[in-house]
Design an enzyme around this catalytic site. Structure first.
Site, PDB file in Angstrom:
ATOM      1  N   SER A   1       0.841  -1.201   0.000  1.00  0.00           N
ATOM      2  CA  SER A   1       0.000   0.000   0.000  1.00  0.00           C
ATOM      3  C   SER A   1       0.869   1.240   0.000  1.00  0.00           C
ATOM      4  CB  SER A   1      -0.848  -0.020   1.278  1.00  0.00           C
ATOM      5  OG  SER A   1      -1.500   1.216   1.458  1.00  0.00           O
TER       6      SER A   1
ATOM      7  N   TYR B   1      -1.585  -0.638  10.807  1.00  0.00           N
ATOM      8  CA  TYR B   1      -1.884  -1.319   9.531  1.00  0.00           C
ATOM      9  C   TYR B   1      -0.713  -1.158   8.548  1.00  0.00           C
ATOM     10  CZ  TYR B   1      -3.563  -1.681   4.746  1.00  0.00           C
ATOM     11  OH  TYR B   1      -3.665  -1.975   3.405  1.00  0.00           O
TER      12      TYR B   1
ATOM     13  N   LYS C   1       2.235  -3.902   6.687  1.00  0.00           N
ATOM     14  CA  LYS C   1       2.645  -3.991   5.274  1.00  0.00           C
ATOM     15  C   LYS C   1       4.169  -3.863   5.160  1.00  0.00           C
ATOM     16  CE  LYS C   1      -1.441  -4.416   3.362  1.00  0.00           C
ATOM     17  NZ  LYS C   1      -1.834  -5.697   2.763  1.00  0.00           N
TER      18      LYS C   1
HETATM   19  P1  NAD Z   1     -11.118  -6.881   1.247  1.00  0.00           P
HETATM   20  O1  NAD Z   1     -11.344  -6.863   2.708  1.00  0.00           O
HETATM   21  O2  NAD Z   1     -12.288  -6.683   0.346  1.00  0.00           O
HETATM   22  O3  NAD Z   1     -10.393  -8.253   0.826  1.00  0.00           O
HETATM   23  C1  NAD Z   1      -9.564  -8.969   1.702  1.00  0.00           C
HETATM   24  C2  NAD Z   1     -10.052 -10.409   1.734  1.00  0.00           C
HETATM   25  O4  NAD Z   1      -9.251 -11.155   2.663  1.00  0.00           O
HETATM   26  C3  NAD Z   1     -11.515 -10.528   2.213  1.00  0.00           C
HETATM   27  O5  NAD Z   1     -12.260 -11.306   1.283  1.00  0.00           O
HETATM   28  C4  NAD Z   1     -11.402 -11.247   3.561  1.00  0.00           C
HETATM   29  O6  NAD Z   1     -12.513 -12.092   3.817  1.00  0.00           O
HETATM   30  C5  NAD Z   1     -10.092 -12.015   3.398  1.00  0.00           C
HETATM   31  N1  NAD Z   1      -9.433 -12.309   4.669  1.00  0.00           N
HETATM   32  C6  NAD Z   1      -9.243 -11.486   5.723  1.00  0.00           C
HETATM   33  N2  NAD Z   1      -8.606 -12.139   6.710  1.00  0.00           N
HETATM   34  C7  NAD Z   1      -8.394 -13.409   6.264  1.00  0.00           C
HETATM   35  C8  NAD Z   1      -7.791 -14.551   6.838  1.00  0.00           C
HETATM   36  N3  NAD Z   1      -7.305 -14.554   8.086  1.00  0.00           N
HETATM   37  N4  NAD Z   1      -7.745 -15.682   6.103  1.00  0.00           N
HETATM   38  C9  NAD Z   1      -8.261 -15.723   4.852  1.00  0.00           C
HETATM   39  N5  NAD Z   1      -8.850 -14.664   4.264  1.00  0.00           N
HETATM   40  C10 NAD Z   1      -8.911 -13.523   4.968  1.00  0.00           C
HETATM   41  O7  NAD Z   1      -9.984  -5.803   0.922  1.00  0.00           O
HETATM   42  P2  NAD Z   1      -9.454  -5.221  -0.454  1.00  0.00           P
HETATM   43  O8  NAD Z   1      -9.799  -3.780  -0.496  1.00  0.00           O
HETATM   44  O9  NAD Z   1      -9.831  -6.092  -1.568  1.00  0.00           O
HETATM   45  O10 NAD Z   1      -7.888  -5.313  -0.185  1.00  0.00           O
HETATM   46  C11 NAD Z   1      -7.114  -6.414  -0.638  1.00  0.00           C
HETATM   47  C12 NAD Z   1      -5.674  -6.208  -0.201  1.00  0.00           C
HETATM   48  O11 NAD Z   1      -5.187  -4.986  -0.735  1.00  0.00           O
HETATM   49  C13 NAD Z   1      -5.476  -6.121   1.311  1.00  0.00           C
HETATM   50  O12 NAD Z   1      -4.286  -6.812   1.639  1.00  0.00           O
HETATM   51  C14 NAD Z   1      -5.299  -4.641   1.563  1.00  0.00           C
HETATM   52  O13 NAD Z   1      -4.518  -4.385   2.688  1.00  0.00           O
HETATM   53  C15 NAD Z   1      -4.614  -4.193   0.298  1.00  0.00           C
HETATM   54  N6  NAD Z   1      -4.849  -2.770  -0.018  1.00  0.00           N
HETATM   55  C16 NAD Z   1      -6.128  -2.303  -0.087  1.00  0.00           C
HETATM   56  C17 NAD Z   1      -6.357  -0.951  -0.355  1.00  0.00           C
HETATM   57  C18 NAD Z   1      -7.762  -0.405  -0.367  1.00  0.00           C
HETATM   58  O14 NAD Z   1      -7.912   0.803  -0.149  1.00  0.00           O
HETATM   59  N7  NAD Z   1      -8.798  -1.187  -0.643  1.00  0.00           N
HETATM   60  C19 NAD Z   1      -5.264  -0.094  -0.586  1.00  0.00           C
HETATM   61  C20 NAD Z   1      -3.982  -0.611  -0.532  1.00  0.00           C
HETATM   62  C21 NAD Z   1      -3.778  -1.961  -0.239  1.00  0.00           C
HETATM   63  C1  WQD Z   2      -9.396   9.873   1.154  1.00  0.00           C
HETATM   64  C2  WQD Z   2      -9.600  11.352   1.450  1.00  0.00           C
HETATM   65  C3  WQD Z   2      -9.857  11.839   3.788  1.00  0.00           C
HETATM   66  C4  WQD Z   2     -13.661   9.680   4.250  1.00  0.00           C
HETATM   67  C5  WQD Z   2      -6.837   4.801   3.140  1.00  0.00           C
HETATM   68  C6  WQD Z   2      -5.806   4.053   3.927  1.00  0.00           C
HETATM   69  C7  WQD Z   2      -4.718   3.550   3.022  1.00  0.00           C
HETATM   70  C8  WQD Z   2      -5.288   2.754   1.850  1.00  0.00           C
HETATM   71  C9  WQD Z   2      -6.399   3.470   1.175  1.00  0.00           C
HETATM   72  C10 WQD Z   2      -5.202   0.411   2.354  1.00  0.00           C
HETATM   73  C11 WQD Z   2      -8.822  11.837   2.664  1.00  0.00           C
HETATM   74  C12 WQD Z   2     -11.137  12.164   3.036  1.00  0.00           C
HETATM   75  C13 WQD Z   2     -12.500  10.241   3.748  1.00  0.00           C
HETATM   76  C14 WQD Z   2     -14.717  10.549   4.663  1.00  0.00           C
HETATM   77  C15 WQD Z   2     -13.377  12.435   4.003  1.00  0.00           C
HETATM   78  N1  WQD Z   2      -5.849   1.505   2.286  1.00  0.00           N
HETATM   79  N2  WQD Z   2     -12.357  11.589   3.628  1.00  0.00           N
HETATM   80  N3  WQD Z   2     -14.527  11.889   4.499  1.00  0.00           N
HETATM   81  O1  WQD Z   2      -6.980   7.843   3.923  1.00  0.00           O
HETATM   82  O2  WQD Z   2      -6.060   8.164   1.583  1.00  0.00           O
HETATM   83  O3  WQD Z   2      -6.219   5.915   2.520  1.00  0.00           O
HETATM   84  O4  WQD Z   2      -7.356   3.929   2.122  1.00  0.00           O
HETATM   85  O5  WQD Z   2      -4.040   0.222   2.171  1.00  0.00           O
HETATM   86  O6  WQD Z   2      -3.902   2.769   3.805  1.00  0.00           O
HETATM   87  O7  WQD Z   2      -5.253   4.929   4.890  1.00  0.00           O
HETATM   88  O8  WQD Z   2      -8.283   7.053   1.895  1.00  0.00           O
HETATM   89  O9  WQD Z   2     -10.654   7.074   1.222  1.00  0.00           O
HETATM   90  O10 WQD Z   2     -10.077   7.091   3.688  1.00  0.00           O
HETATM   91  O11 WQD Z   2      -9.638   9.114   2.338  1.00  0.00           O
HETATM   92  O12 WQD Z   2     -13.277  13.648   3.909  1.00  0.00           O
HETATM   93  O13 WQD Z   2     -15.770  10.090   5.143  1.00  0.00           O
HETATM   94  O14 WQD Z   2     -10.985  11.570   1.766  1.00  0.00           O
HETATM   95  O15 WQD Z   2      -9.614  12.787   4.788  1.00  0.00           O
HETATM   96  O16 WQD Z   2      -8.408  13.158   2.389  1.00  0.00           O
HETATM   97  P1  WQD Z   2      -6.834   7.365   2.550  1.00  0.00           P
HETATM   98  P2  WQD Z   2      -9.734   7.515   2.313  1.00  0.00           P
END
Ligand code: NAD
Ligand code: WQD
Length: 337
Positions: A124, A148, A152
């Site tokens: 991330s 979190y 990572k």
């Molecule tokens: P998500 O929660 O939709 O998907 C994660 C999946 O992992 C879910 O289906 C959940 O049931 C499964 N899971 C959780 N714990 C588990 C366990 N112990 N064993 C087996 N399965 C398990 O999330 P997402 O948004 O699809 O994110 C996928 C990956 O990408 C995550 O690793 C997340 O950290 C990373 N990521 C997400 C974002 C974002 O903003 N969505 C941004 C950067 C990185």
């Molecule tokens: C985006 C912008 C908020 C909600 C997070 C995680 C990051 C990654 C992606 C997994 C910011 C603003 C948000 C609301 C708002 N996840 N906001 N009102 O914080 O960039 O990243 O998700 O890896 O680790 O930290 O994303 O969508 O929460 O926020 O004003 O109800 O929207 O302040 O400027 P962020 P976000």
């Protein structure tokens, strides 16, 4: 190729499984369904015209993971499974370290036991912390500001050590920026449980009438309109990046790290207004205090992914929010409804 997708029933996982099936790969999904529903995979099968094999297994079940790999013998893994809520990670750090870090260790052990040594890992942009320079390049040191984010970092470090110890591992670390949007069919999309933490899912629930108004976290940042700026990326572009990264490391070996973002930043109000255009109505909002831990601006330098993988994001912010809205309006209560 036969590919195991951990967390494949989740948001980014389900979109990636669809693209893998469409590209002709054989896909095995493992997920404990703690934050997803098997319905996402039924819909993926409907869209792809073929099914991924599904196993309900927990990353923390080490013997179960070993058995799964012995039974299915994948050639590569795309590892999405894990916990991702920044706020929750501060309240339950041990649960986050256990699931994300110890869970990944179990996965790597199970892979090694069957000589499966190719992995694409969901990192991330949050690992960058609060650097002064923008855009963010992969060269900037990791300095995550949340539990979190630190999980990572630990996993990235583990994978770097593994690659250094044994050159037969092929590893891609993908640092995603802000994934949004949904498949253009509106059949699969993001289905957060409880109150959405992220901006676009929250706006979508306001648009569909599940929430009254958006709280905008601060309007005194040094940005175009005072609200936070982020690099939003369409989930289908992100899925495509995984296929290209997997292909690259499987062919070239070693460990590589790539940012997956568009390189463009949009403010909270710009995203809100784009969503209003997509859904054809005005969406109420209130300015409230800054959210602790938020940075003013974050956007990627995605040029390494372009140079190495020939990958760049194809879908603009209007397409992202239009597709997100299409999913939300067709599935007002997510997969439950
Ligand atoms: P998500 O929660 O939709 O998907 C994660 C999946 O992992 C879910 O289906 C959940 O049931 C499964 N899971 C959780 N714990 C588990 C366990 N112990 N064993 C087996 N399965 C398990 O999330 P997402 O948004 O699809 O994110 C996928 C990956 O990408 C995550 O690793 C997340 O950290 C990373 N990521 C997400 C974002 C974002 O903003 N969505 C941004 C950067 C990185
Ligand atoms: C985006 C912008 C908020 C909600 C997070 C995680 C990051 C990654 C992606 C997994 C910011 C603003 C948000 C609301 C708002 N996840 N906001 N009102 O914080 O960039 O990243 O998700 O890896 O680790 O930290 O994303 O969508 O929460 O926020 O004003 O109800 O929207 O302040 O400027 P962020 P976000």
């Amino acid at each position: 190729m036969k590919i195991m997708v951990t967390g494949g029933a989740g948001y980014i996982g389900s979109h990636t499984v669809l693209e893998l099936l469409k590209a002709g790969h054989e896909v095995v999904v493992m997920d404990n369904l703690s934050n997803s529903s098997e319905e996402s995979l039924n819909r993926v099968a409907e869209l792809a015209g073929k099914k991924a094999e599904f196993h309900k297994v927990d990353l923390l079940d080490a013997p179960g993971m070993k058995e799964l790999f012995e039974q299915t013998r994948p050639e590569a893994v795309i590892h999405f499974a894990g916990l991702k809520a920044v706020g929750e990670s501060a309240e339950k750090p041990l649960w986050y370290y256990k699931t994300n870090v110890a869970g990944t260790l179990n996965l790597l052990d199970a892979m090694e036991a069957v000589d499966c040594k190719t992995i694409v890992f969901s990192s991330s942009a949050t690992v960058y912390g609060e650097p002064e320079e923008m855009p963010l390049t992969e060269k900037i040191n990791m300095d995550a500001q949340s539990c979190y984010g630190r999980t990572k970092e630990h996993i990235e470090d583990m994978l770097v050590d593994l690659a250094a110890s044994d050159s037969s591992w092929n590893i891609a670390l993908l640092r995603y920026f802000n994934p949004v949007g949904a498949h253009e069919s509106g059949r699969i999309g993001e289905d957060p449980s409880g109150i959405p933490n992220n901006l676009v899912p929250f706006i979508a629930q306001v648009a569909v009438g599940r929430r009254e108004y958006l709280n905008v976290f601060g309007n005194d940042y040094p940005t175009v309109d005072g609200t936070g700026v982020r690099d939003y990326i369409h989930v289908v572009d992100l899925a495509d990046g995984h296929l290209k990264a997997l292909d690259f490391v499987a062919k070239n070996g070693g460990l590589r790290t790539w940012n997956l973002g568009t390189g463009n930043g949009y403010s909270v109000l710009e995203v809100l207004h784009a969503f209003e255009k997509a859904c054809g109505k005005e969406l109420p909002y209130k300015i409230v205090d800054r959210r602790p831990g938020d940075v003013a601006v974050s956007y990627a330098d995605p040029s390494s992914a372009l140079a190495d993988l020939g990958w760049s994001a194809q879908r603009d912010i209007d397409t992202m929010v239009a597709d997100h809205w299409n999913w939300q309006k067709n599935n007002p209560n997510g997969y439950e409804g």
